[in-house]
Design an enzyme around this catalytic site. Structure first.
Site, mmCIF file in Angstrom:
data_model
loop_
_atom_site.group_PDB
_atom_site.id
_atom_site.type_symbol
_atom_site.label_atom_id
_atom_site.label_comp_id
_atom_site.label_asym_id
_atom_site.label_seq_id
_atom_site.Cartn_x
_atom_site.Cartn_y
_atom_site.Cartn_z
ATOM 1 N N GLU A 1 0.809 -1.229 0.000
ATOM 2 C CA GLU A 1 0.000 0.000 0.000
ATOM 3 C C GLU A 1 0.839 1.275 0.000
ATOM 4 O O GLU A 1 0.509 2.235 0.696
ATOM 5 C CB GLU A 1 -0.944 -0.003 1.210
ATOM 6 C CG GLU A 1 -1.937 -1.134 1.143
ATOM 7 C CD GLU A 1 -2.809 -1.229 2.387
ATOM 8 O OE1 GLU A 1 -4.033 -1.383 2.209
ATOM 9 O OE2 GLU A 1 -2.297 -1.176 3.517
HETATM 10 C C1 ACM Z 1 -2.006 -5.458 4.030
HETATM 11 O O1 ACM Z 1 -3.059 -5.964 4.467
HETATM 12 N N1 ACM Z 1 -1.961 -4.184 3.725
HETATM 13 C C2 ACM Z 1 -0.818 -6.262 3.816
#
Ligand code: ACM
Length: 508
Positions: A319
């Site tokens: 992310e």
């Molecule tokens: C995640 O759940 N951002 C690895």
């Protein structure tokens, strides 16, 4: 009435009850042969535990489990014992974590090639004893083990749990409590998510404000906290005594607000952002073009590697929405060799594959579809994968719409969903031979204490443990839900506050 004072555990341990314990083990063993004609073993007050040289620690661990409920002394000895832990002398197919367990009227013998194997056998033995054996106060018994033979070894090398100690901080004692719980089901790695936007949880001596300032809060604005290096070493040692390896994660280049708030010079504009206590993701990034970023990470990884006997450092990589893709690649092309130069292999969320790490790197798949080109291409190059698909394996997902804790962005995960997938045949282009194992993450945006951890992990954690350990040929939902129900009295003795899923035929 005299009988009223006798705890229900004093009820005679009927043959059918004893026998069923042998066929109710979780994770399901490779082979179980109850001996229906043989007499059960009965642990008596003068019993001793024999441990071979090299198995002493496992012997002491077993004694530590059995002493409070039995009230017996249970000395651990290198002479003859009623329960015997023996090293060597087993077939090579058992590998490093397999064991054989033989129980008869004369005693219980566990044999394995390594202490890890004996430890796995000891977890099975706990489940062959009555549930009251898990009590922390003296109970009546009788302490019987059904006669029979179990031969057992794991399907996958990596059977993991992850705890997010960044969104909410969990004390060393809370982490140890979870370590004890995952050990019950032969889980052998605990991944600790040590840094995120909301908190930095590990003391780094060369950058002290990371912990003292960056660790000073958590989601919701509570006081947060961090582990000193001594506390962290103690957690690593406690886990190792339970044959569990800690994998530390420092997430980067996103999920880094706590670090950026602690040191203004890490920010591209030289201005430290405020601490963050919300639950949004994807807004922070280390400054890719500043040299100090790499000096910082060099120091952090060096101190972390020195605290880590295990072979992996987890570098996050998920992310990174505030980092451009070329910057992301540039960043990891500098950082990946830094970790490897410290003698460590790299693990990371599968997003890390955008930077084409070496084949020794282990991507952790957390997507929600059974198809991912980055992962399939990495497997074709030779990388091995840890499977944590979020819609199957994320223990922070709610069970259903009424679950008071957890999130639901990857869907609801009831026990049948948690159990109902094959990690060795799930992701396109990722055959069983490319799967290192299974890991069940527990993110803590909504979780604040051990009660919360346990409500989300139980009863799903044993499902993931079985997916990681048991041969696929044993996979059977009807069998699993019956066996899971039989675990409940053990959890009650251990004080585990579990979710009473309506899918499971819990005992009254
Ligand atoms: C995640 O759940 N951002 C690895």
């Amino acid at each position: 009435m005299l009988g009223a004072a006798v705890p229900s555990s004093a009820a005679p341990d009927r043959n059918d009850v004893k026998e069923s314990r042998m066929t109710q083990v979780i994770p399901a063993p490779v082979s179980v042969e109850p001996d229906r004609h043989g007499g059960a073993f009965r642990l008596e007050s003068d019993a001793a535990i024999h441990a071979d040289h090299g198995a002493r620690g496992v012997g002491e661990y077993l004694a530590h489990v059995l002493r409070p409920s039995t009230g017996y002394r249970l000395p651990v000895t290198d002479r003859k014992g009623d329960i015997s832990l023996e090293l060597g002398k087993v077939g090579s197919r058992l590998g490093d974590e397999g064991y054989e367990l033989m129980a008869s009227g004369r005693g219980v013998e566990i044999k394995a090639r390594t202490a890890r194997g004996l430890f796995a056998g000891v977890q099975t033995l706990r489940q062959l004893l009555p549930a009251q054996v898990e009590s922390r106060s003296v109970q009546r018994g009788p302490w019987t083990v059904p006669a029979g033979k179990i031969v057992d070894y794991p399907r996958f090398a990596h059977r993991g749990a992850m705890l997010d100690v960044a969104r909410h901080f969990f004390s060393p004692d809370e982490v140890k409590r979870y370590i004890d719980q995952i050990a019950l089901y032969k889980i052998n790695t605990l991944h600790l998510h040590l840094a995120d936007d909301q908190g930095w949880r590990i003391e780094i001596k060369s950058w002290p404000r990371l912990a003292t300032y960056g660790g000073s809060t958590e989601v919701g604005g509570g006081p947060g906290g961090y582990y000193t290096q001594d506390q962290y070493r103690d957690i690593v040692r406690y886990a190792a005594e339970r044959q569990i390896t800690i994998i530390p994660e420092i997430d980067m280049p996103g999920h880094t607000n706590a670090a950026l708030a602690s040191y203004a010079e890490l920010n591209c504009d030289g201005v430290a952002p405020p601490l963050y206590t919300g639950i949004e993701v994807g807004f922070s990034s280390l400054c890719i073009d500043k040299e100090i970023t790499y000096r910082f990470l060099g120091d952090v990884l060096r101190e972390l590697a020195a605290l880590t006997p295990g072979e992996y450092l987890h570098l996050g990589g998920d992310e990174a929405h505030a980092t451009t893709e070329p910057d992301y690649v540039k960043f990891f092309q500098r950082v990946l060799p830094m970790a490897e130069a410290l003698g460590k292999k790299v693990s990371g969320w599968h997003d890390l594959l955008k930077a084409t790490p070496s084949v020794s790197a282990v991507p952790q798949y957390w997507g929600t579809t059974p198809q991912n080109d980055l992962v399939a291409e990495a497997v074709a190059r030779g990388n091995k994968v840890v499977m944590s698909p979020a819609n199957k394996a994320y223990m922070d997902m709610k069970y259903d719409e009424n679950t008071p804790l957890g999130l639901s962005w990857a869907g609801f995960i009831e026990v049948d969903v948690a159990y109902g997938w094959d990690p060795g045949n799930y992701l396109q282009g990722v055959p069983e031979s490319a799967v290192l194992g299974v890991q069940a993450p527990l993110w803590s945006e909504t979780l604040e204490n051990s009660d919360h951890i346990e409500f989300m992990a139980f009863p799903r954690l044993p499902a993931y443990a079985e997916l990681g350990w048991s041969p696929w040929s044993t996979h059977d939902w009807e069998s699993f839900r019956t066996r899971l129900a039989a675990q409940a009295p053990r959890w009650t003795e251990l004080g585990i506050d579990f979710y009473r899923s309506p899918q499971i035929p819990w005992p009254e």
